[in-house]
Design a protein around this motif. Structure first.
Motif, PDB file in Angstrom:
ATOM      1  N   TYR A 161      -2.708   8.824  10.572  1.00  0.00           N
ATOM      2  CA  TYR A 161      -1.523   8.086  10.994  1.00  0.00           C
ATOM      3  C   TYR A 161      -0.745   8.891  12.019  1.00  0.00           C
ATOM      4  CZ  TYR A 161      -2.176   5.105   6.888  1.00  0.00           C
ATOM      5  OH  TYR A 161      -2.672   4.252   5.951  1.00  0.00           O
ATOM      6  N   LYS A 188      -4.222  -6.944  -3.369  1.00  0.00           N
ATOM      7  CA  LYS A 188      -3.062  -7.347  -4.180  1.00  0.00           C
ATOM      8  C   LYS A 188      -3.493  -7.595  -5.623  1.00  0.00           C
ATOM      9  CE  LYS A 188       0.554 -10.840  -4.364  1.00  0.00           C
ATOM     10  NZ  LYS A 188       1.275 -11.903  -3.676  1.00  0.00           N
ATOM     11  N   LEU A 200      -6.799   1.107  -5.964  1.00  0.00           N
ATOM     12  CA  LEU A 200      -7.134   1.016  -4.535  1.00  0.00           C
ATOM     13  C   LEU A 200      -8.647   1.146  -4.320  1.00  0.00           C
ATOM     14  CD1 LEU A 200      -4.211   3.095  -2.998  1.00  0.00           C
ATOM     15  CD2 LEU A 200      -4.618   0.650  -2.662  1.00  0.00           C
ATOM     16  N   GLU A 235      -7.959  -0.233   7.532  1.00  0.00           N
ATOM     17  CA  GLU A 235      -6.951   0.761   7.891  1.00  0.00           C
ATOM     18  C   GLU A 235      -5.586   0.510   7.235  1.00  0.00           C
ATOM     19  OE1 GLU A 235      -8.911   2.394  12.058  1.00  0.00           O
ATOM     20  OE2 GLU A 235      -7.013   1.302  12.135  1.00  0.00           O
ATOM     21  N   PRO A 236      -5.180  -0.754   7.044  1.00  0.00           N
ATOM     22  CA  PRO A 236      -3.897  -0.959   6.360  1.00  0.00           C
ATOM     23  C   PRO A 236      -3.873  -0.415   4.923  1.00  0.00           C
ATOM     24  CG  PRO A 236      -4.613  -2.982   7.451  1.00  0.00           C
ATOM     25  CD  PRO A 236      -5.761  -2.012   7.518  1.00  0.00           C
ATOM     26  N   TYR A 237      -5.054  -0.095   4.389  1.00  0.00           N
ATOM     27  CA  TYR A 237      -5.128   0.416   3.014  1.00  0.00           C
ATOM     28  C   TYR A 237      -5.529   1.892   2.988  1.00  0.00           C
ATOM     29  CZ  TYR A 237      -4.926  -4.561   2.792  1.00  0.00           C
ATOM     30  OH  TYR A 237      -4.530  -5.857   2.992  1.00  0.00           O
ATOM     31  N   GLY A 238      -5.434   2.533   4.149  1.00  0.00           N
ATOM     32  CA  GLY A 238      -5.633   3.977   4.185  1.00  0.00           C
ATOM     33  C   GLY A 238      -7.079   4.423   4.290  1.00  0.00           C
ATOM     34  N   PHE A 274       0.846  -1.192   0.000  1.00  0.00           N
ATOM     35  CA  PHE A 274       0.000   0.000   0.000  1.00  0.00           C
ATOM     36  C   PHE A 274       0.887   1.249   0.000  1.00  0.00           C
ATOM     37  CE2 PHE A 274      -2.091   3.275   2.723  1.00  0.00           C
ATOM     38  CZ  PHE A 274      -2.951   3.734   1.743  1.00  0.00           C
ATOM     39  N   ASP A 280     -10.416  10.819  -1.876  1.00  0.00           N
ATOM     40  CA  ASP A 280      -9.708  12.095  -1.676  1.00  0.00           C
ATOM     41  C   ASP A 280     -10.266  13.141  -2.648  1.00  0.00           C
ATOM     42  OD1 ASP A 280      -7.952  14.185  -1.372  1.00  0.00           O
ATOM     43  OD2 ASP A 280      -6.157  13.061  -1.922  1.00  0.00           O
ATOM     44  N   LEU A 290      -4.239  -4.280  -7.293  1.00  0.00           N
ATOM     45  CA  LEU A 290      -3.040  -3.474  -7.577  1.00  0.00           C
ATOM     46  C   LEU A 290      -2.167  -4.080  -8.672  1.00  0.00           C
ATOM     47  CD1 LEU A 290      -2.037  -2.421  -3.937  1.00  0.00           C
ATOM     48  CD2 LEU A 290      -2.606  -0.858  -5.803  1.00  0.00           C
ATOM     49  N   ASN A 291      -2.393  -5.328  -8.981  1.00  0.00           N
ATOM     50  CA  ASN A 291      -1.538  -5.976  -9.975  1.00  0.00           C
ATOM     51  C   ASN A 291      -2.206  -6.254 -11.313  1.00  0.00           C
ATOM     52  OD1 ASN A 291       1.305  -6.623  -8.949  1.00  0.00           O
ATOM     53  ND2 ASN A 291      -0.003  -7.046  -7.174  1.00  0.00           N
ATOM     54  N   THR A 344      -7.172   8.622  -4.359  1.00  0.00           N
ATOM     55  CA  THR A 344      -6.978   7.648  -3.290  1.00  0.00           C
ATOM     56  C   THR A 344      -8.243   7.509  -2.431  1.00  0.00           C
ATOM     57  OG1 THR A 344      -4.630   8.193  -3.252  1.00  0.00           O
ATOM     58  CG2 THR A 344      -5.505   7.062  -1.318  1.00  0.00           C
ATOM     59  N   GLN A 396     -10.652   6.868   0.735  1.00  0.00           N
ATOM     60  CA  GLN A 396     -10.460   7.208   2.148  1.00  0.00           C
ATOM     61  C   GLN A 396     -11.466   6.541   3.074  1.00  0.00           C
ATOM     62  OE1 GLN A 396     -10.584  11.532   1.836  1.00  0.00           O
ATOM     63  NE2 GLN A 396      -8.357  11.623   1.748  1.00  0.00           N
ATOM     64  N   ASN A 401      -4.561   8.323 -11.949  1.00  0.00           N
ATOM     65  CA  ASN A 401      -3.403   7.527 -11.565  1.00  0.00           C
ATOM     66  C   ASN A 401      -3.843   6.067 -11.383  1.00  0.00           C
ATOM     67  OD1 ASN A 401      -1.921   6.300  -8.941  1.00  0.00           O
ATOM     68  ND2 ASN A 401      -0.486   7.435 -10.215  1.00  0.00           N
ATOM     69  N   ARG A 402      -3.084   5.177 -12.008  1.00  0.00           N
ATOM     70  CA  ARG A 402      -3.455   3.755 -11.985  1.00  0.00           C
ATOM     71  C   ARG A 402      -3.644   3.227 -10.565  1.00  0.00           C
ATOM     72  NH1 ARG A 402      -0.353  -0.378 -11.112  1.00  0.00           N
ATOM     73  NH2 ARG A 402       1.607   0.651 -11.634  1.00  0.00           N
ATOM     74  N   ARG A 403      -2.641   3.408  -9.728  1.00  0.00           N
ATOM     75  CA  ARG A 403      -2.712   2.831  -8.382  1.00  0.00           C
ATOM     76  C   ARG A 403      -3.852   3.430  -7.555  1.00  0.00           C
ATOM     77  NH1 ARG A 403       1.272  -0.037  -5.908  1.00  0.00           N
ATOM     78  NH2 ARG A 403       0.745   0.969  -3.942  1.00  0.00           N
ATOM     79  N   GLN A 404      -4.052   4.721  -7.678  1.00  0.00           N
ATOM     80  CA  GLN A 404      -5.131   5.332  -6.907  1.00  0.00           C
ATOM     81  C   GLN A 404      -6.479   4.736  -7.315  1.00  0.00           C
ATOM     82  OE1 GLN A 404      -4.375   9.591  -7.398  1.00  0.00           O
ATOM     83  NE2 GLN A 404      -3.266   9.630  -5.472  1.00  0.00           N
TER      84      GLN A 404
END
Lengths: 455, 455
Positions: A387, B31, B438, B381-384, A162, B413, B34-35, B357, B359, B432-435
């Motif tokens: 955080y 995972k 997620l 929470e581990p993923y924001g 992440f 966000d 994201l992949n 991202t 939230q 953005n790809r990753r955002q």
């Protein structure tokens, strides 16, 4: 018992009252941060006039003078330069990496010399290439397979994490140590896959280190798209030829400066809260996210305090550090000077993770400092900061650790950071005004609390 | 007592075990999200081939056929189209807004007709302009000052809010009702400051509504930079002339479709979890953030379930809604059909806040549903994701509310959303790809939990 209850009640009410008062002050800090366009304009000016601020360069020196003037204009009580020597490495642009195959044709890959790497000779290097995805694989192949070749480290940053800084941590070793590791087996040069999670034609540079015992060979980063192409070509022709030409050198060490601005404390001016970013950048970009924004964040703390007429008890000291990207001499000089002057630094804060939406703080300190930080969490939740944890402070402030200073890093949404870091796309336009402003508000608010309650 | 303790212990251990098992499954979902680059490629294809997907348009129809095919390729068990009638409003491009001053010269401002607004006559409108910053001011000035003029609503979105949607909420009334409010005082047309927090030359369109009792006058949005220029000019010359020309019309209502893909439930297929975004966009953009990303998020839920071989108990139904931007007919048709078929919708989720991202989640449901959602917070929470609160579900799923369906919106966000929304800059490259990924992971994970534990 009644008295105990009453005492408890008073304590509770004091806390509630303080939290209420603090939440009002913090609201006014964020509001001020979100409504001032000065930092955004300053970032634009810095990026467009003094891009490519590699330490030792002319633009780095110009940026230092600009930073001093900018802080004076913002109304800091004192602004001064702090001497630090820096190395001065230069790279001639338009490096060549021509990949050719008798079967497939040829293409020019986008590469960039890694920071402080040696160049090829004037005529360049021509050799076969071998793709490696780990140091273990390199070792296994050994001298027989590696000698005389260009080693292509194609380690892909891992999408799974992440926090993208963890993926960076996994991969950075190839950039930093790849050349010396490959040179142990007599490789002629190394090409490193750019440390980025996106497909892009832009190569990403960054510092590398030689093992002084081992032959120094040239090291370049290749763009992720070209890394993928090279890998595909190698699958179809294991006899690829690469012609590589780079020209790099060190000029004499030079005198440079950290830029420092202070808001003098009203009660205990001898006690200092340090907040900083780094003014230097790589030589291929405007250094907007890395770390123009960090400088703006640190400067905004002073501007906001002045603008809101917040009179801190302790001195608030903004530092624009020099030389974060290469040898961190600015950070070391700063720590040395605080030590030699026997200064008391209550806390040191750093912003060096880009200008995206802030998410919290990580503290490199003791358990009671962590707990104190965490008591303030409810004050920041309305602004998206969740955080409040143990973790990294920052590269520039790190040398203060041995003096026992608690170090605090601003945690910023890391998803897009490695799209830009150390590549030519790290420009002013890639920074969103509001996201940057929220970082300023976050740092100023935390410093307001540290100043008021200690840490 | 011992038995009670033991029972409590077993319950606790079951919960701990379930949370552990769930956290492993959720890690594999993120995972996978994201992949996989499929959604990113699909978004690119949709944006570049079928941009400007205003409902009723040819591109909207092409996008519907593409969406059906894309979901079939992703392996949904069933894919079908659901009929809905939509209006078909069109706008001729290159609208003219020429601002001229005998003192200052002239400039062509960037404007765009607001959705479903009437056009000027073929010859356009020429009139004096008056700047207004609130409906109260309009009322105060009255017919005498307003009649025959073009009213320029220059209400600036408020920077103060952390969540930018609140600033949008404050300002949207001028876009939606400005024309009829000004027409009450016989204004000839209205120019609305674009709903955006940045300085930009790109105007932002969006829906407007006429009061049927009041004369319909043309309505356009002006870019924020040109709004500032116009305001400055008005300060120097209160006799500015504006020539405005737009051409808009309604074509006949047309048959359109929601695109629906289902993963059939293994145990109770008659119970349904709905997840959606909207496929239509404005006619001046690629509709990447609004709401190509939402469609990708919803499609990814099915793809991830298939890819990880997660066999849901209930049916997971992805809906690409039509006509969110104008009259929400797709959402209404969907709700009507679920009602007429007496379907049980366990929950409906929507992504329509951009591809930034994620939230957290906001739930438009009852207290016990909110509490259940909040018990899952530690898993996210581990993923924001930290927001798990009461709030808005979504425009397209809103009609399901009267059937008592809990509605859940993905909170994203919001800092950059209004930089792009409804303007020509809302393109694939701004995502953005990753955002985005997620967001897919977040929705798929929550749906996995709702499917397993109910809501």
């Amino acid at each position: 018992m009644k008295i105990t209850y009453l005492f408890g009640f008073i304590l509770l009410m004091n806390t509630v009252f303080a939290q209420k008062e603090d939440s009002i002050q913090i609201a006014s800090i964020y509001k001020n941060a979100l409504n001032s366009t000065i930092a955004h304009k300053n970032l634009n000016y810095l990026c467009k006039n003094y891009s490519e601020r590699l330490c030792g360069s002319e633009n780095a020196e110009k940026a230092i003078l600009w930073g001093k003037e900018a802080m004076q204009k913002l109304g800091f009580d004192t602004v001064y330069l702090q001497k630090t020597m820096v190395k001065h490495w230069v790279r001639e642009k338009n490096e060549i990496c021509n990949i050719s195959s008798t079967k497939l044709g040829q293409f020019n890959a986008n590469v960039i010399a890694l920071g402080e790497s040696v160049g090829t000779s004037g005529n360049g290097i021509e050799a076969n290439v071998i793709e490696i995805s780990s140091f273990e694989e390199l070792k296994k192949l050994g001298r027989e397979k590696i000698a005389g070749k260009i080693v292509f480290f194609n380690f892909k940053m891992n999408n799974d994490y992440f926090m993208t800084f963890h993926a960076y941590g996994d991969a950075a070793g190839y950039r930093v140590h790849g050349a010396s590791e490959a040179a142990k087996y007599d490789a002629k040069a190394v090409i490193i896959r750019s440390l980025s999670l996106i497909s892009s034609k832009n190569p990403h540079t960054g510092i590398m280190r030689y093992d002084e015992e081992i032959n120094k060979i040239p090291a370049v980063a290749i763009s992720t798209i070209d890394a993928d192409s090279l890998s595909t070509w190698l699958k179809n022709d294991n006899n690829l030829q690469i012609y590589l030409k780079t020209n790099t050198k060190f000029l004499p060490e030079t005198l440079s400066y950290n830029v420092i601005g202070e808001i003098r404390g009203e009660k205990t001016p001898e006690k200092i809260i340090t907040v900083g970013g780094h003014l230097d950048s790589w030589d291929n970009c405007e250094g907007a996210h890395d770390d123009g924004v960090g400088c703006m964040h640190a400067m905004e703390v002073g501007r906001i305090f002045k603008d809101l007429n917040i009179k801190p008890s302790n001195t608030i000291r903004t530092v624009l550090f020099m030389d974060e990207e290469t040898n961190q001499r600015g950070g070391k000089s700063y720590a040395e000077e605080t030590k030699s002057k026997n200064e008391t630094i209550i806390a040191a804060l750093e912003s060096d993770a880009g200008g995206f939406t802030p998410q919290g703080f990580s503290i490199d300190g003791n358990e009671s400092q962590l707990q104190k930080l965490q008591t303030w969490k409810p004050l920041f939740e309305p602004y998206g900061l969740f955080y409040f944890k143990k973790g990294w402070g920052g590269v520039d402030i790190h040398p203060l650790k041995e003096q026992g200073v608690p170090l605090i890093g601003l945690i910023i949404d890391s998803q897009r950071y490695f799209d830009y870091q150390h590549s030519s796309t790290d420009v002013f336009e890639a920074v969103n005004r509001r996201q940057m402003q929220l970082g300023s508000g976050s740092l100023a608010s935390l410093i307001y609390l540290i100043d008021k309650y200690g840490l």
